[in-house]
Design an enzyme around this catalytic site. Structure first.
Site, PDB file in Angstrom:
ATOM      1  CG  ASP A 959      56.513 -52.810  49.833  1.00 43.11           C
ATOM      2  OD1 ASP A 959      56.117 -53.840  49.255  1.00 43.11           O
ATOM      3  OD2 ASP A 959      57.061 -51.864  49.250  1.00 43.11           O
ATOM      4  CE  LYS A1028      65.716 -51.789  46.310  1.00 42.73           C
ATOM      5  NZ  LYS A1028      65.204 -50.550  46.956  1.00 42.73           N
ATOM      6  CG  ASP A1187      55.103 -56.630  46.379  1.00 46.50           C
ATOM      7  OD1 ASP A1187      54.805 -55.506  45.965  1.00 46.50           O
ATOM      8  OD2 ASP A1187      56.271 -57.075  46.367  1.00 46.50           O
TER       9      ASP A1187
END
Length: 1272
Positions: A959, A1028, A1187
């Site tokens: 990742d 986050k 991604d």
């Protein structure tokens, strides 16, 4: 030149008169009656009289009266005037000179221009300028529905022959004499008015001459070509009008009305009713206002319909209509003519003249076989016609496609070195058999599978309910069939010149429409469904079934099957061929077969499918009834509707709902049916997908699939792809083919565990939705009598919350049921996921429910069908992958993660052996189901005789570390930012979220020391989790407002945080997060600001933001101002809010806010595609979830190397400089001179902004190759 074709095309009904144009029609083919024509001429006569009187008044007001010649509606100035427009006379006759009082004969000495003549010239010139501006302003309005009603009369010649219109036509003539070059040449065309189509009267101007009414009645295309000439006459400012956004190279427009017309015409021809199609075309053609809605493609569609019937006469008429509409025949028109000539074996002279005309229009015979699209036996008929004039004629073989010229892939496509691509673990025979199974599945259009819900015991009540349901469905089927046929008879009796739903209701068998309606009835949720959603779903099902039937009826399926049988030689393990990419080999096979596999399908617009679906819903609501006492005999006997149309409020909007009666819900519940019916495209493919070779062809065999998926109403993406050079798309198509060619299988042990929990009332902790029986019920207090403390508002609020929760639970339960049932149906099979992409280039599997982009639950039950040994490092990667899934050691190095996995091996093995009865360690991880699957794989590998030789099918993920910020840091060469997102080599992973949290804490401490109350309250609450989501989404365009809502939600989840400070604290924190990011990623913020400001000015100039990815994929943002379209039905008025219609002005706010994230998404998709192609070249199995890259444990190291190399290669290109050059060329060249001159300051600001590319830092991109945690 076409005179020789007269007898063949039109018989004796008309003559071809050779004149200055290609051909001139000697007879009017307007369908207006003689009485209407006489009335129109009388009105024109009155208009001409008014013109004469107006000119006479001007004469009398002048000091010196000069000659005025009036012919029909135009005022001819003096012969020596600079605006001289000589009037051509019929051959052999010279009109007598008309002399007014005080004037001079035309044969004598000319008079000098006087003041009144100068005034008249000036006035006409001013009016002409105004008309040009109006045409530019309203040209787009003519292409939208309602243009005939709202457009100014000056833009609608021929709509009505009234005095006002005649005056406007007279004033619209060009100010100078001479012939318009667009009209006079042999290959040029013009648009005639209904009167001009008749042979001109003596003394009247020739059609196309500058003084004639025809000169003012050319189509929009001709006017746009003339505008630069007008600008030259006006002065230095060049008048320019950009091509409409929904328009192709031939000038065909693709607004909703055009798509509806084309869909209607194609449907008529599918039913072999070209007469009905032509009547519809004539309805638009005979009105000059409506004619503006037509394009050459519509005439071409009908030509091909008549060609199949061998009617040269009708094709000839359509060529005349093209000429009348000012349109030039395209290659497909000539293909239709030649096809017809081949069918009827036309005389040699006729075919020769047709070919000669084709060549004069700039086409070649070879292009007929290179660029034209053929269906059924059309190509053979064209070839037959050409062999009549040249016996040994053979079309040239189709050349090989161009090589991709992108600098990123120049070496990849180079054939200098021999290449070898990996094979699938299937034989040629197996793949051919799989193709036939898939073809059968798609041809059936639906598939019925068993549900994974545990079947209830077959009680007597269940048996009776199923028998009752079967009887009701049989009765409803008969009623629906009867009413459907009645509605078709009613529609068929209407005027066929006006469009109706009738052809769309004849495309399938009546029983098929009824099956679609009854299928939607069975899947209707208990709380009902929005009428708009239900209508769109029904319309889409009809379209898909029609598209499959159309392909099946043609010879296209046979051609695809023949080529696919050869294509599998490239994929099968028992064939030697391996040096081609799938697209390359398919193109080679297609070229050698001499036929194109493209079809002429026209996509139905959203509004049409909603309208058709609404008709189906109306039938369901009106027809389907049930006895009110069917479940309770004590009730009164009466027929009641099964479906109800009700209204509900969503926010402030009133939404129409179709809701089932509780009787139906109860019967379905009691029957407990254990099957599910899906459309074919919902299921994974049983064979490798057909490779993408163009924007029109690929993925499924029969089912229509778009290369670029888009929102409803947005077709500008498809037009952009069609205009793009084919070679620019090769890398994108090859990447999609590589992703789609990966075979999959089901992880059966994990699937069985999930199904057992699913049938045992689910588990919220494990994200397995519970059944509706677990839905919350209103409290007992709601049922107590008067005197209860519960108020009506409390009762209403709790009932609303219960209904909302029940609806959410139903939606989640059905979603899981679909996924698990499909997986269970495929449990013993190998399957494939065909891929396409969104408008930014991000790739997605086509099957909507079950795919590897799904949740943790879905990913856990998927394995690679092809297995590879673990090798020396494979087991270590399995262990590291497991720890990554737990989310426990994100800040630790890979070595530390591996050590931790070895420490807890006992827990791992217990989870694998006793998932539901052991210590259940796997349940407390971030991704529990994938963690459980990985535990089982590790256990199998450890217990195998040799773990390095263990064949693993398990996908390992790598990742990206906040991938959006990685691209920003690379673009800006930002050293600090690059370090924060692991572009720099480090011993342990850098956590950008923790870094931002630390920076925010520093700011908070400073503010707390200065006495800020909210900063003091936040002491001890700043954490990685708190910031986050905001940090992750800032790169994708989240605003401060959106970021505040995200932080507010996190604060509300903290029980110990004082809730009265939530709003103030979230507002404070979002400011600190943005400030921290600006400090840590200074280069990133500069680039983001530059992109946002550029998009804002581009949108304000009236343009949408476009760019081209480094691989050559063209991208346009589809954000436009909302346009509301109203559809009337017997049930309710539907309002369709279209926000993606390219004919509307751009939405400036959305354009500017979306550009930075969309641009970054286009870069991450480019990086993924580069990685996919190079992994395929090196023999790896590779798939991606944006991604997040997947491969076998054996090849993780190779994939990591390729991934880093391609990232460096991508960002070594001058990406921002190329973007700046592209946008300067597109938005700041002379083509936008009008906007530039009117708003020179804004234009100057845009040029300066686009030219000023943000400066970059000193980060060395080569460091990425050494970074362990770039992707990990």
């Amino acid at each position: 030149m076409w005179r020789v074709l007269r007898a063949a095309l039109l018989g004796r009904e008309a003559d071809w008169l050779w004149g200055p144009g290609r051909w001139t029609l000697g007879r009017n083919y307007s369908s207006a009656s003689a009485k209407e024509e006489a009335g129109r001429r009388a009105t024109c006569g009155r208009a001409e009289l008014l013109e004469v009187l107006e000119a006479r008044v001007k004469q009398l007001q002048a000091d010196n009266v000069s000659e005025v010649t009036v012919d029909r509606v135009d005022v001819a100035p003096l012969r020596k005037s600079s605006f001289q427009c000589p009037v051509p006379s019929p051959v052999g006759k010279e009109p007598a000179a008309k002399v007014r009082d005080g004037g001079v004969s035309s044969s004598g000495a000319p008079s000098q221009p006087s003041r009144w003549v100068e005034k008249l010239k000036k006035e006409k010139w001013i009016k002409h300028k105004k008309q040009v501006k109006l045409e530019q302003k309203f040209s787009m309005a003519a292409s939208r529905p309602g243009a005939e009603r709202t457009s100014p009369p000056v833009l609608e010649p021929g709509k009505a022959a009234g005095a006002k219109e005649s005056q406007d036509r007279a004033k619209a003539g060009p100010p100078k004499g001479g012939t318009n070059p667009k009209v006079s040449g042999k290959s040029k065309t013009f648009r005639e008015s209904p009167r001009a189509a008749v042979a001109p009267a003596q003394g009247s101007p020739e059609p196309g001459s500058p003084a004639s009414p025809c000169a003012a009645q050319r189509d929009e295309y001709t006017r746009r070509e003339e505008l630069p000439k007008v600008g030259e006459l006006e002065g230095p400012m060049v008048q320019w009008e950009p091509r409409l956004r929904l328009e192709d190279k031939e000038g065909n427009k693709y607004g909703s009305i055009q798509l509806i017309i084309m869909s209607y015409l194609e449907s008529c021809l599918f039913l072999c009713q070209p007469e009905r199609a032509q009547q519809c075309l004539m309805f638009y053609h005979r009105s000059h206002a409506r004619r503006k809605l037509l394009g050459i493609k519509m005439y071409d569609i009908i030509m091909h319909g008549w060609a199949k019937k061998g009617s040269l006469k009708q094709i000839g008429r359509l060529f005349f209509m093209l000429e009348e509409a000012g349109l030039k025949p395209n290659l497909s028109c000539y293909a239709a003519a030649l096809e017809c000539m081949g069918r009827v074996q036309a005389p040699t002279t006729v075919i020769k003249r047709c070919v000669q005309q084709l060549q004069e229009d700039g086409f070649t015979v070879d292009e007929l076989f290179k660029d034209a699209i053929y269906e059924e036996d059309e190509r053979e008929m064209v070839l037959k016609a050409l062999k009549i004039i040249k016996l040994n004629f053979q079309p040239l073989s189709r050349p090989h496609s161009e090589i991709c010229t992108s600098p990123l892939l120049r070496d990849f496509y180079s054939k200098e070195k021999p290449v070898s691509y990996p094979k699938l673990d299937f034989s040629v025979c197996e793949l051919r058999e799989r193709f036939r199974q898939q073809l059968e599945l798609e041809a059936s259009n639906t598939v019925t599978i068993s549900s994974v819900e545990s079947a209830k015991p077959m009680t007597e009540q269940a048996v009776k309910a199923r028998e009752l349901l079967t009887a009701l469905r049989s009765e409803w089927r008969k009623s629906l069939l009867h009413n459907l046929r009645e509605s078709k008879i009613h529609m068929a009796n209407r005027k066929s010149s006006q469009m109706s739903l009738y052809p769309y209701l004849c495309l399938l068998e009546d029983e098929e429409y009824v099956d679609i309606m009854l299928q939607s009835l069975s899947s209707l949720p208990p709380q009902g469904e929005s009428l708009l959603v239900l209508a769109k779903e029904l319309g889409t099902k009809i379209y898909n079934k029609y598209a499959v039937r159309k392909k099946s009826r043609s010879r296209l399926v046979e051609k695809i099957q023949k080529i696919y049988d050869e294509y599998v030689q490239l994929l099968a393990k028992d064939a030697q061929l391996d040096s081609y990419l799938p697209r390359e080999y398919w193109e080679k096979l297609e070229a050698s077969s001499g036929s194109s596999l493209l079809s002429k399908d026209c996509t139905w617009p959203h509004i049409l499918m909603v309208q058709l679906g609404t008709h189906m819903v109306e039938l369901l609501v009106q027809v389907i009834k049930v006895q009110s006492n069917i479940l309770n005999p004590s009730l009164e006997v009466k027929l009641i509707p099964v479906l109800y149309h009700v209204y509900s409020f969503r926010s402030s909007r009133q939404i129409g709902f179709i809701k089932p009666h509780p009787i139906l819900t109860q019967i379905l519940s009691s029957a407990a049916e254990t099957t599910l019916t899906f459309d074919s495209f919902v299921m994974p493919m049983l064979c490798p997908p057909v490779p993408w070779t163009s924007p029109h062809f690929g993925a499924y065999i029969l089912l229509p699939t778009k290369l670029m998926r888009c929102v409803e109403g947005a077709i500008q993406h498809q037009l952009l792809l069609e205009e793009c050079p084919r070679s620019n798309l090769h890398s994108v198509l090859d990447a999609l083919n590589q992703l789609g060619n990966c075979p999959w299988k089901i992880n059966q042990p994990v699937l069985d565990i999930i199904i057992s929990i699913f049938n045992a009332k689910g588990s919220e902790k494990l994200d397995v939705p519970p059944p509706l029986s677990e839905a919350p019920k209103p409290s007992v207090a709601l049922h107590t009598g008067p005197g209860t403390p519960w108020s009506k508002s409390s009762l209403r609020r709790e009932l609303t919350q219960c209904r909302k929760k029940t609806a959410e639970m139903y939606s989640l339960r059905m979603d899981a049921l679909y996924k698990l049932s499909i997986a269970n149906h495929m449990r013993d099979k190998v399957f494939w996921f065909p891929h396409n992409m969104d408008f930014r280039g991000r790739t997605y599997p086509c099957p909507p429910y079950f795919n590897h982009l799904g949740s943790d639950l879905t990913r856990a039950i998927l394995l690679f069908a092809e297995g590879k040994p673990l090798g020396a490092r494979g087991l270590d990667w399995l262990k590291i992958h497991l720890i990554n899934l737990t989310g426990l050691k994100k800040k630790n190095s890979l070595r530390e993660r591996l050590a931790y996995a070895n420490e807890i091996m006992e827990e791992i093995l217990d989870s694998a052996d006793n998932p539901l009865t052991g210590r259940k360690w796997w349940m407390d991880t971030d991704e529990p189901w994938q963690a459980l699957a990985c535990c089982m794989e590790i256990a199998k590998a450890l217990r195998s005789p040799d773990p390095t030789a263990y064949i693993s099918h398990f996908p390992i993920h790598q990742d990206g570390s906040c991938n959006g910020l990685q691209h920003y840091a690379a673009l800006g060469r930002d050293v600090i930012g690059a370090t924060s997102v692991n572009l720099m080599p480090c011993d342990s992973p850098q956590d950008v979220y923790s870094g931002v949290a630390q920076q925010v804490e520093e700011f908070r401490k400073q503010d707390a020391q200065e006495g800020m109350k909210v900063a003091q309250v936040l002491d001890g609450f700043i954490s990685r989790k708190l910031v986050k989501q905001t940090v992750m989404t800032v790169v994708y365009g989240v605003t401060r407002y959106g970021g505040r809502l995200q932080i507010e939600k996190r604060l509300q989840e903290i029980d110990s945080f004082p809730q009265e400070y939530v709003w103030e604290a979230s507002r404070y924190l979002v400011q600190q997060v943005f400030s921290s990011l600006k400090e840590m990623f200074s280069g990133t913020r500069e680039i983001q600001i530059w992109l946002t400001a550029s998009a804002r000015l581009i949108a304000k100039s009236g343009n949408t933001v476009e760019w081209v990815t480094p691989l050559g994929l063209p991208i346009v943002q589809p954000y436009h101002r909302a346009k509301s379209t109203v559809l009337n039905s017997t049930m309710q008025t539907l309002s369709l809010n279209m926000r993606f219609d390219a004919n509307q002005k751009p939405d400036t706010v959305k354009q500017k806010n979306a550009f930075p994230p969309n641009f970054i998404h286009s870069l991450d998709s480019t990086h993924m595609m580069l990685t996919a192609l190079h992994c395929h070249r090196r023999g790896l199995t590779f798939v991606s979830v944006h991604d997040c890259y997947w491969t076998h444990a054996l090849t993780v190291d190779v994939m990591n190397q390729v991934c880093r190399e391609q990232f460096v290669e991508l960002h070594s290109q001058p990406i921002l400089q190329d973007l700046s050059r592209f946008m300067l060329q597109k938005y700041c060249t002379d083509s936008l001179a009008e906007w530039r001159d009117k708003k020179s300051l804004k234009h100057k600001k845009l040029v300066e902004l686009l030219s000023k590319v943000p400066e970059t830092g000193d980060f060395d991109l080569q460091k990425v190759k050494e970074s362990t945690y770039f992707f990990s």
